[in-house]
Design an enzyme around this catalytic site. Sequence first.
Site, PDB file in Angstrom:
ATOM      1  N   LYS A 307      -9.351  -9.322   6.658  1.00 52.03           N
ATOM      2  CA  LYS A 307      -7.911  -8.360   5.165  1.00 52.03           C
ATOM      3  C   LYS A 307      -8.589  -7.196   5.583  1.00 52.03           C
ATOM      4  O   LYS A 307      -9.886  -6.741   5.935  1.00 52.03           O
ATOM      5  CB  LYS A 307      -8.694  -9.248   4.363  1.00 52.03           C
ATOM      6  CG  LYS A 307      -8.382 -10.316   3.523  1.00 52.03           C
ATOM      7  CD  LYS A 307      -6.306 -10.236   3.676  1.00 52.03           C
ATOM      8  CE  LYS A 307      -6.515  -9.763   2.239  1.00 52.03           C
ATOM      9  NZ  LYS A 307      -4.713  -9.749   1.200  1.00 52.03           N
ATOM     10  N   ASN A 309      -7.202  -4.487   2.728  1.00 55.23           N
ATOM     11  CA  ASN A 309      -6.555  -3.707   1.984  1.00 55.23           C
ATOM     12  C   ASN A 309      -6.305  -2.896   1.799  1.00 55.23           C
ATOM     13  O   ASN A 309      -7.089  -1.571   1.907  1.00 55.23           O
ATOM     14  CB  ASN A 309      -6.617  -4.747   0.532  1.00 55.23           C
ATOM     15  CG  ASN A 309      -7.374  -6.400   0.910  1.00 55.23           C
ATOM     16  OD1 ASN A 309      -6.169  -7.189   1.424  1.00 55.23           O
ATOM     17  ND2 ASN A 309      -8.228  -7.309   0.597  1.00 55.23           N
ATOM     18  N   GLU A 314      -4.632   1.260  -4.224  1.00 54.49           N
ATOM     19  CA  GLU A 314      -4.366   0.505  -5.444  1.00 54.49           C
ATOM     20  C   GLU A 314      -4.908   0.785  -6.341  1.00 54.49           C
ATOM     21  O   GLU A 314      -4.895   0.958  -7.416  1.00 54.49           O
ATOM     22  CB  GLU A 314      -3.936  -0.980  -5.384  1.00 54.49           C
ATOM     23  CG  GLU A 314      -3.644  -1.513  -3.686  1.00 54.49           C
ATOM     24  CD  GLU A 314      -4.912  -2.635  -3.635  1.00 54.49           C
ATOM     25  OE1 GLU A 314      -4.339  -4.304  -5.088  1.00 54.49           O
ATOM     26  OE2 GLU A 314      -5.204  -2.909  -2.674  1.00 54.49           O
TER      27      GLU A 314
END
Length: 492
Positions: A307, A309, A314
Site C-alpha cells: 500500500k 495511501n 486525506e
Amino acid sequence: MTQNQSPNPSPKPWEHTKSGSGSGSDPLAARFVSSLDYDKRLYTHDIRGSIAHAQMLEHVGLITADELKEIERGLNEIKTEIDEQGDAWPGWKVELEDVHMCIEAALIEKTGDAGRKLHTGRSRNDQVALDIQLWVYDALYGSESGYQSSLDYKLTSLARSFIKLAEDCGHHVMPSYTHLQRAQPIVVGGELLAWAETIKRCIDRVHACYEELHVELPLGSGAIAGSSLPLDRDYVFKILGKLTPTHNSIEATASRDVAIDFVYALTMTSMWLSRWAEQWIIYSTTEFGFITLDDLYTTGSSMMPQKQNPDMLELIRGKTGLVYGSLMALLTMCKGLTIGYNRDLQEDKRHVFTAYDAVCDCLDMATRIVKTTKFNEARIKQGLDRGFLDATSLAEYLVTKGVPFRTSHQVVGKLVQMCRDKGYEKLSLLKLEDFNAVCSEKSGKTLVENDVYDWLGPENVVKRYQTAGNAGVSGFEQQLAAWKERLGGGAE
Ligand code: ARG
C-alpha cells in the site's frame, strides 16, 4: 510584598468588592474561568497594545514621562522573559485568569505605582478586542517571526507551486469531468490553474478581511461606555498604524466580527483544499493513475505490504471538519448574546487558533505535495479516446456550418449512438457519409466536409477553444502569462 501595594485578601488584585477571598480561591472556579492556556499566545500583541496605551496616557498627561519609561522598560523585560521562557515563565498564574492580568501583575511587581497606572481608562474588554485584532493582522501578513509565517505567504506559495507544475506539464491533454463523468478535453495546465484561481480568491478574501472590514481599532472603548478621562484615541491609532478608532464603544467591545470573518476566510480555504485533495486522491488511484504522489507524502499499511495511501491528502480533506467546527462554534457562541461584553466571548480565541493552526499546516503540506507530484502523461493519453470528449466540439463544428445548436446537439447524440452500436470508441472513426446521413436526417442538409476531422480528437479540440479563460491551450497560455506577471519573480 510588592512596592506600594496594600494588602489584598483575594488572589485577584481587582476583586476588592468580594466579601470572602474571591473566585481565585476555589481552584475549580479559577481554572474554569481562566483562558490562560490558550490566550498566552497573545502576549506580544498584548504588550504592543499596552505600550501604545501608555504612550497615549503620557501624551495626554495622565502619566509622567518617567512613569512611561518605567512601564515601557517593564513590559519590554516581560516580553523578553516570555520569549525566552515560554510556558515556564513564572508570571503565568491561573488564578489571574488571563494573559492580560498576568502581564499587568508582573508589571506591577517590577514597577509599582507606574504599573498600577497602565490600566487607566482601559478595560480588559477593549484590551482583548484590540489584541485579537492585532493578532489577526499578524496572522494574515506576518509578525515578528516574519512574512513567511503569514497566511498571505502560505497561500501565495501554494499558488506558486500550482503555477510551477503547470509550467512543467501544463500542455498535456487530459479529460475534464462534470458529475465525475468525462466531459470535454482540456490541458493539464487548465485544471492546475483552476486550483491556483481558487487560492487567489482565498488570498483576496484574506485581504478583504482586513483592508475592507477591520481597519478600526477598539482600544479606548473601555468596558462598554468609554471613559470620562481625556484619552486621545487618534494618538493610539497613529502609533499602531491603523486608520480610525471604532465608532461606537458598545459595538467595539461586544463584537467578535474580526474573529468570525477571519475564520470564515479560513473555512473557505479549507473547503477548497478539501476539494483539491479529493480530486488528487481519485487521480492517484490505480483506476485513474493520472498522478503519482511522492513517496514522502504517502504512507504504508501495517498489514498490506503493497500500500501507498494518500493519507496526507486525506487529512487535508479531513481537517476541514475541524475548521468548519471552529466557525460554527464562533457563530453559535455569539448567537443571542446581549450587546456589550459577555464572558462567552473569551472562548473565541480557542477557535481562532485551532482553525488557523489547522489551515496553516494544511497549506504547508499542500505546497509540498504539489511540488513533488508527477502527472503521468502516457497513462492519461492511453484513455483519452474514451468517453467521446470531442462530442461538443463536433456540435460546434455543425454550428459553424449553419446548423442551429439544438439540432446539432441531436445530430451528435445520434452519431455517438451510432459509434456505440458499431463498437467504435471515437467519433473520428465514422466516415463522411455517416456524418452526412444523420445530418441530413435531422437538418435536411449534408453539410459535413473533410475539415470535420480537424474538430475531432482531444488533441485537436484543446487547440480550438477560443473563449477567454478557456481550459485549452490558448486559455492556459494566457492565464499562465497573467499569473507570472501577477506573482513576479522570486518563485518559491
Ligand atoms: N479573558 C477575557 C476574554 O478573553 C478578557 C476580558 C475579561 N473581561 C471581563 N469583564 N471579565 O474575553
